[in-house]
Write an enzyme that holds these catalytic residues in place. Structure first.
Site, PDB file in Angstrom:
ATOM      1  N   ASP A  87       0.857  -1.191   0.000  1.00  0.00           N
ATOM      2  CA  ASP A  87       0.000   0.000   0.000  1.00  0.00           C
ATOM      3  C   ASP A  87       0.888   1.233   0.000  1.00  0.00           C
ATOM      4  O   ASP A  87       1.995   1.226   0.546  1.00  0.00           O
ATOM      5  CB  ASP A  87      -0.895  -0.011   1.247  1.00  0.00           C
ATOM      6  CG  ASP A  87      -2.001   1.034   1.208  1.00  0.00           C
ATOM      7  OD1 ASP A  87      -2.219   1.652   0.145  1.00  0.00           O
ATOM      8  OD2 ASP A  87      -2.660   1.225   2.251  1.00  0.00           O
ATOM      9  N   HIS A  88       0.410   2.276  -0.638  1.00  0.00           N
ATOM     10  CA  HIS A  88       1.084   3.563  -0.523  1.00  0.00           C
ATOM     11  C   HIS A  88       0.810   4.144   0.862  1.00  0.00           C
ATOM     12  O   HIS A  88      -0.275   3.947   1.421  1.00  0.00           O
ATOM     13  CB  HIS A  88       0.578   4.540  -1.581  1.00  0.00           C
ATOM     14  CG  HIS A  88       0.951   4.148  -2.982  1.00  0.00           C
ATOM     15  ND1 HIS A  88       0.164   4.423  -4.078  1.00  0.00           N
ATOM     16  CD2 HIS A  88       2.045   3.489  -3.461  1.00  0.00           C
ATOM     17  CE1 HIS A  88       0.753   3.963  -5.174  1.00  0.00           C
ATOM     18  NE2 HIS A  88       1.888   3.392  -4.818  1.00  0.00           N
TER      19      HIS A  88
ATOM     20  N   TYR B 128      -4.912   4.644   0.672  1.00  0.00           N
ATOM     21  CA  TYR B 128      -6.093   4.006   0.075  1.00  0.00           C
ATOM     22  C   TYR B 128      -5.777   3.247  -1.220  1.00  0.00           C
ATOM     23  O   TYR B 128      -6.640   3.137  -2.091  1.00  0.00           O
ATOM     24  CB  TYR B 128      -7.197   5.041  -0.204  1.00  0.00           C
ATOM     25  CG  TYR B 128      -7.508   5.944   0.953  1.00  0.00           C
ATOM     26  CD1 TYR B 128      -8.000   5.441   2.152  1.00  0.00           C
ATOM     27  CD2 TYR B 128      -7.313   7.329   0.866  1.00  0.00           C
ATOM     28  CE1 TYR B 128      -8.290   6.269   3.222  1.00  0.00           C
ATOM     29  CE2 TYR B 128      -7.598   8.169   1.936  1.00  0.00           C
ATOM     30  CZ  TYR B 128      -8.080   7.633   3.111  1.00  0.00           C
ATOM     31  OH  TYR B 128      -8.368   8.462   4.171  1.00  0.00           O
ATOM     32  N   HIS B 129      -4.570   2.683  -1.333  1.00  0.00           N
ATOM     33  CA  HIS B 129      -4.189   1.989  -2.567  1.00  0.00           C
ATOM     34  C   HIS B 129      -3.666   0.575  -2.319  1.00  0.00           C
ATOM     35  O   HIS B 129      -2.637   0.191  -2.884  1.00  0.00           O
ATOM     36  CB  HIS B 129      -3.113   2.793  -3.308  1.00  0.00           C
ATOM     37  CG  HIS B 129      -3.519   4.170  -3.697  1.00  0.00           C
ATOM     38  ND1 HIS B 129      -2.613   5.207  -3.845  1.00  0.00           N
ATOM     39  CD2 HIS B 129      -4.738   4.689  -3.969  1.00  0.00           C
ATOM     40  CE1 HIS B 129      -3.259   6.299  -4.190  1.00  0.00           C
ATOM     41  NE2 HIS B 129      -4.542   6.019  -4.274  1.00  0.00           N
ATOM     42  N   PRO B 130      -4.312  -0.251  -1.522  1.00  0.00           N
ATOM     43  CA  PRO B 130      -3.775  -1.600  -1.277  1.00  0.00           C
ATOM     44  C   PRO B 130      -3.868  -2.477  -2.525  1.00  0.00           C
ATOM     45  O   PRO B 130      -4.838  -2.398  -3.288  1.00  0.00           O
ATOM     46  CB  PRO B 130      -4.671  -2.136  -0.154  1.00  0.00           C
ATOM     47  CG  PRO B 130      -5.964  -1.405  -0.326  1.00  0.00           C
ATOM     48  CD  PRO B 130      -5.579  -0.027  -0.783  1.00  0.00           C
TER      49      PRO B 130
END
Length: 607
Positions: free
Chosen positions: A337-338, A539-541
């Site tokens: 994730d980011h 919010y980028h998993p």
């Protein structure tokens, strides 16, 4: 509960009840009880899609283009509502019924400023999935991301091979952007440039240029640089994959969409062939069979959860829960994730930033309702995005390692009425770091770590499909991630303290982050402490059903996205990414679905 939050929840509940009334009346001819072992031929659906999110919506559209394909799309949530389509309200619908409301396990190396060190993980439980509740940014990532996929064994997924699928879906409305040859018009997914900026944007731009950066289309030939972010918007409103791909084709006779349909298991026979899925709907249990394939597009959490519940996953973990093993695969691992780091917040003297009460001024509401323009068209106050190299990146390679986000607002913009319950900050952090600046004119610069070395996992908590799985992202467990973010915060301070922004009276919030007071302010030690305290999900998993070579023991799906060891079952969503891309993940999730749809249509079936 504050009145703003109560109002948002009441809106979601109202529209959900409205959707339920419509859905309850649907009694499709294929519906039958789960105890039936074998349906009659006339009731067989040829293709089953589990999950109507960013990828599932695309696959449903593309596969139903062929009138000989009968497609069933099962979505656990309801529909979007008119308020969730207002970009300015992007954050408001997190932690509502449109969200799965996932929460991570306590973090050992990050998120110290959050309640119990847990991070809230928004994932869309709604038609359109997370594209219906996200910040809508259209960023494809870097060509090297995809070339690295192909070199690692994901053959067919190099930049040259995926680029046409980005173009296929795109309907870019900005003629200036279309000129560079890296964009397209006429696709289903509308992409728009912003039509409103606060006066701060001039200061942001000048600061960027004075600090040696450039302005360019980061979706063009070179990614490194800054741009006004394009977004998945149409006429000033959110354009989710539901609106883009499903609504135009929802009346196709060979496409059935069922909402509020919670899938609990994939039915796999003794020959390891995926035959059907079990799902629950309004208190009833059903089973529906697929003649051709089951396509799992349930997302980075639900896809691995469903695979494991169905006996596909790590042998030891499944044995621990008494689940018979169908295929021993590393499902749930490789989670990436980011990482956002908050804390770089600046006060200004001009009365034009994104403060909550400004959204509800009659002139701004009228401008939005009449012209679809104005402050309400800006997703989350995000004005400018850039991709930069820290000292740890190869500056000759055009593969930036940090994303910089300029927002004409801070976490204090709403006095804690929305962001506080959504983010889950500790009360002490809110009281000392943000409450004193409630509703003040301000802006924030937030860096995002693009290439995290840290890896996490998702595991089943129990055999009950309604129990949220164990989510452990292990944020900042690798010290290299901290080093990159420390260097990124130094650049953020240079940008925020630029003479270009001093003109507007820019000065950093006069406060210290609790627990970091013992360090010299903005020293490496202080920045390190800020990162450990205020880091959280961007919010980028991705990555929990890793794609790659079939002989690679770390992969779950092959380059055709077929689950190893099982026939007629594919995973099509962001969970298949071998490594996270250098940008927001929604555009890539759409691309994956476009490419997968062609793969599925080109498959020869012998049954």
């Amino acid at each position: 509960m504050n009145i703003v939050r109560a109002f948002v929840l009441s809106i979601v509940a109202f529209y959900r009840k409205k959707d339920e009334k419509i859905e309850v009346s649907k009694q499709p001819e294929w519906e039958y009880d789960y105890i039936i072992d074998k349906p009659s031929i006339k009731n067989i659906r040829r293709l089953l899609i589990v999950g109507g999110g960013s990828s599932g919506s695309v696959v449903a559209n593309r596969l139903s283009e062929n009138p000989h394909h009968k497609v069933l799309l099962l979505e656990a949530g309801g529909n979007e509502n008119i308020f969730s389509q207002v970009p300015g309200f992007s954050q408001s619908f997190l932690s509502t019924q449109l969200d799965w409301n996932y929460v991570t396990e306590p973090q050992h190396f990050a998120s110290f400023g959050f309640q119990d060190r847990r991070v809230k993980w928004p994932r869309g439980k709604v038609l359109g999935g997370t594209s219906s509740i996200n910040f809508m940014i259209y960023s494809r990532g870097n060509r090297r991301d995809y070339d690295n996929w192909a070199r690692g064994g994901a053959h067919g997924w190099s930049w040259e091979e995926v680029f046409p699928y980005f173009l296929k879906s795109e309907d870019n409305t900005d003629i200036n952007v279309l000129k560079n040859g890296y964009h397209n018009s006429g696709g289903y997914q509308t992409i728009s440039s912003p039509n409103y900026f606060t006066p701060l944007i001039k200061g942001f731009m000048k600061s960027v240029l004075l600090n040696g950066h450039v302005m360019r289309d980061f979706n063009g030939p070179i990614q490194t640089g800054f741009a006004f972010p394009q977004a998945t918007k149409r006429n000033g409103m959110r354009c989710s994959t539901n609106k883009a791909f499903l609504q135009p084709v929802k009346d196709r006779p060979n496409l059935t969409i069922l909402l509020f349909s919670f899938v609990t298991k994939i039915v796999i026979d003794q020959y390891k062939v995926a035959r059907a899925v079990r799902f629950e709907r309004f208190g009833q249990s059903y089973i529906v069979y697929a003649r051709k394939e089951v396509i799992l597009s349930a997302g980075v959490v639900n896809s691995p959860q469903l695979l494991m519940l169905s006996g596909i996953g790590p042998r030891e973990d499944l044995h621990r829960l008494g689940i018979p093993v169908v295929s021993d695969l590393p499902v749930g691992y490789n989670l990436q994730d980011h990482v956002f780091t908050y804390g770089m917040d600046f006060l200004v003297n001009i009365p034009f930033s994104h403060v909550l009460y400004r959204y509800f001024k009659p002139i701004n509401i009228a401008r939005y309702l009449k012209f679809n323009k104005g402050i309400l068209t800006v997703p989350g106050g995000l004005d400018l995005i850039g991709y930069i190299d820290t000292k740890y990146a190869n500056k000759l390679d055009d593969h930036p390692d940090v994303e910089i986000n300029f927002l004409s607002s801070t976490l204090a913009f709403d006095g804690g009425k929305i962001t506080l319950p959504i983010l889950g900050l500790k009360r002490e952090i809110w009281e000392r770091c943000y409450k004193p600046f409630s509703f003040k004119e301000s802006f924030a610069i937030i860096p995002s770590l693009l290439h995290p070395k840290s890896r996490g996992y998702i595991k089943l908590r129990s055999t009950n499909p309604h129990d949220h799985p164990i989510i452990q992202p292990n944020y900042l467990s690798r010290f290299e991630d901290i080093l990159v973010l420390v260097d990124a915060l130094k650049e953020v301070l240079r940008l925020g303290n630029s003479i270009a922004l001093k003109i507007y009276g820019a000065r950093i919030f006069p406060r210290r982050i609790p627990g970091c007071e013992k360090y010299v302010q903005f020293s490496d030690e202080d920045l390190h402490c800020i990162i450990r305290t205020l880091s959280t999900t961007a919010y980028h998993p991705v990555g929990t059903c890793k794609m790659g070579a079939i002989e690679d023991p770390t992969t779950v799906v092959d380059p055709e996205l077929r689950v190893k060891g099982v026939s007629r079952l594919r995973v099509v969503d962001a969970s298949i990414m071998p490594t996270i891309i250098s940008g927001n993940t929604n555009a890539a999730a759409i691309m994956i679905a476009e490419k997968a749809s062609d793969m599925i249509r080109n498959t020869l079936y012998f049954w």
